[in-house]
Design an enzyme around this catalytic site. Structure first.
Site, PDB file in Angstrom:
ATOM      1  N   ALA A 127       0.934  -1.298  -0.263  1.00 33.76           N
ATOM      2  CA  ALA A 127       0.375  -0.039   0.294  1.00 33.76           C
ATOM      3  C   ALA A 127       0.858   1.008  -0.006  1.00 33.76           C
ATOM      4  O   ALA A 127       0.385   2.061  -0.734  1.00 33.76           O
ATOM      5  CB  ALA A 127      -0.869  -0.025   0.980  1.00 33.76           C
ATOM      6  N   ASP A 128       1.651   0.947   0.188  1.00 34.87           N
ATOM      7  CA  ASP A 128       2.940   2.447   0.512  1.00 34.87           C
ATOM      8  C   ASP A 128       3.707   2.821  -0.859  1.00 34.87           C
ATOM      9  O   ASP A 128       3.729   4.151  -0.856  1.00 34.87           O
ATOM     10  CB  ASP A 128       3.745   2.047   1.847  1.00 34.87           C
ATOM     11  N   MET A 129       4.382   1.650  -1.176  1.00 36.39           N
ATOM     12  CA  MET A 129       4.775   2.161  -1.922  1.00 36.39           C
ATOM     13  C   MET A 129       3.445   2.387  -3.036  1.00 36.39           C
ATOM     14  O   MET A 129       4.216   3.300  -4.211  1.00 36.39           O
ATOM     15  CB  MET A 129       4.781  -0.113  -2.683  1.00 36.39           C
ATOM     16  N   GLY A 162       3.177   5.772  -2.644  1.00 39.43           N
ATOM     17  CA  GLY A 162       4.134   6.970  -3.193  1.00 39.43           C
ATOM     18  C   GLY A 162       4.579   7.322  -4.852  1.00 39.43           C
ATOM     19  O   GLY A 162       4.240   7.948  -5.021  1.00 39.43           O
TER      20      GLY A 162
END
Length: 413
Positions: free
Chosen positions: A184-186, A189
């Site tokens: 989810a973070d990637m 980002g």
């Protein structure tokens, strides 16, 4: 200018070039974020020449520094590349004043506090835009700056669960499966970096002011579900988990080979499915009502998988790949990271690069992506030590080296 590489023991090791002039040169980014998502936003910008200044807590720095393996901050070495570090204790008024003076000279600022925290610190968008009307403020959070869940902790695991991804991942007779990495973070980002470029274009080409980018972790990963909401709207149903299979195409799965390896196959085009059946000696399936169309194959996918899996399971991976490569069938071996590191395609295209490092000699990490023919990215510096660039950056706002000792003794930097 594209950074030069030199060949060392069969590998390519790019050299850091502090004078690299990338397409985003002249853009200054203040990154107050912690952990992965915000760092991924700023990494994309840094890789293409933006000056990214990490504003880190003076005592311990970005928590990413404390993701340690064998005593080494390996994650920080990857996500901190091409960036500078300034340490500030933003609990102190003097540190906030320093930040606001830096904001006056910045183009972009990234933060990932819980919604409302920046305002409580006296550093909300109104205050920031009063100091710099052109500032682009990226606000990273788990669930967004509005809505009933806005105050929930913004951990990727939570949104990977609530986005519908985990429910679709895994096998029908077992528990939902979360990704074993910061998915989810990637994704957020990458989405955030694109949104910054959109805002920069609006400001620089069309004369717009700065703006606030409300970047949740939830929405970008939800978007990868694609047509799932529409499918539910039309059918009123919820799709079951199918492991490595597919609800929309067959044959599509991973299949065990005779030598206990795995092969992935996708027959998502009608012509490819027909070719697969031809290659495995089952051309009769192309005229069988149970397998003639993709819709029929999906309905009977377990039987399709059994037929295809039996053929693959009676041969080694190399034997399968030789046949399928020759017949241009869409298959690939399932790699682990060791196989990736040794694969000739990954090596020739330098998908993984070895960057110089004072602790490890070199650090293997993903290369800059995507690849631009005329304005490629470059490597300017390794991940910085905490506060390494205090003197350089703070000199721009009139803070002399002689003042830094006093500020450090006060815990400001």
């Amino acid at each position: 200018m594209k950074p030069k590489s030199q060949k060392i023991q069969g590998d390519y090791m790019p050299q850091f070039d502090k004078n690299f002039d990338g397409p985003l040169a002249g853009i200054t980014v203040l990154d107050l974020s912690r952990l992965v998502a915000g760092n991924m936003v700023s990494l994309q910008l840094a890789d293409y020449g933006a000056e990214v200044i990490k504003i880190e807590p003076a005592a311990k720095g970005d928590p990413l520094r404390h993701w340690v393996t064998d005593g080494l901050s390996i994650s920080w070495k990857v996500y901190g590349r091409n960036k500078k570090s300034v340490s500030l204790d933003l609990r102190q008024d003097m540190a906030k004043d320093i930040l606001l003076r830096l904001v006056e000279q910045a183009d972009v600022m990234i933060e990932n506090y819980r919604p409302g925290t920046l305002e409580e610190m006296g550093l909300g968008p109104v205050v920031l835009h009063a100091r710099n009307p052109g500032l682009i403020l990226v606000r990273v959070s788990g669930f967004g700056q509005t809505g009933p869940y806005k105050h929930r902790p913004g951990f990727g695991t939570l949104v990977e669960a609530m986005s519908g991804f985990a429910d679709r991942n895994g096998f029908a007779d077992r528990e939902p499966v979360l990704p074993p990495l910061a998915m989810a973070d990637m994704i957020a980002g990458l989405s955030g970096a694109m949104s910054v470029l959109i805002a920069l274009r609006e400001r620089e080409v069309r004369g717009g002011d700065g703006q606030v980018i409300d970047l949740s972790l939830l929405e970008p990963i939800f978007s990868i579900l694609g047509a799932e909401p529409a499918w539910h709207q039309v059918t009123g149903k919820t799709r079951e988990r199918v492991g490595s299979g597919s609800n929309t195409a067959s044959p599509r799965n991973v299949y065990a080979t005779k030598d206990d390896k795995w092969l992935a196959m996708s027959g998502s085009m009608q012509s490819m499915a027909e070719r697969i059946f031809q290659v495995i000696g089952r051309a009769d399936m192309n005229n069988d009502p149970k397998f003639r169309t993709n819709e029929a194959r999906v309905e009977n996918r377990l039987e399709v998988d059994k037929i295809v899996g039996d053929w693959i399971g009676s041969r080694t991976l190399d034997e399968c790949m030789e046949v399928f490569d020759r017949e241009s069938v869409t298959v690939a071996p399932v790699y682990d990271i060791e196989q990736i590191m040794n694969d000739p395609h990954f090596r020739e295209r330098e998908i993984i690069v070895d960057l110089p490092d004072t602790e490890m000699g070199t650090v293997a990490m993903h290369n800059i992506t995507p690849r631009l023919s005329s304005t490629p990215g470059g490597f300017t510096r390794p991940a910085p030590a905490l506060g390494q660039h205090n003197a350089e950056v703070l000199a721009r706002i009139g803070i002399k080296k002689s003042d830094l000792t006093k500020l450090k003794n006060q815990g400001v930097v």
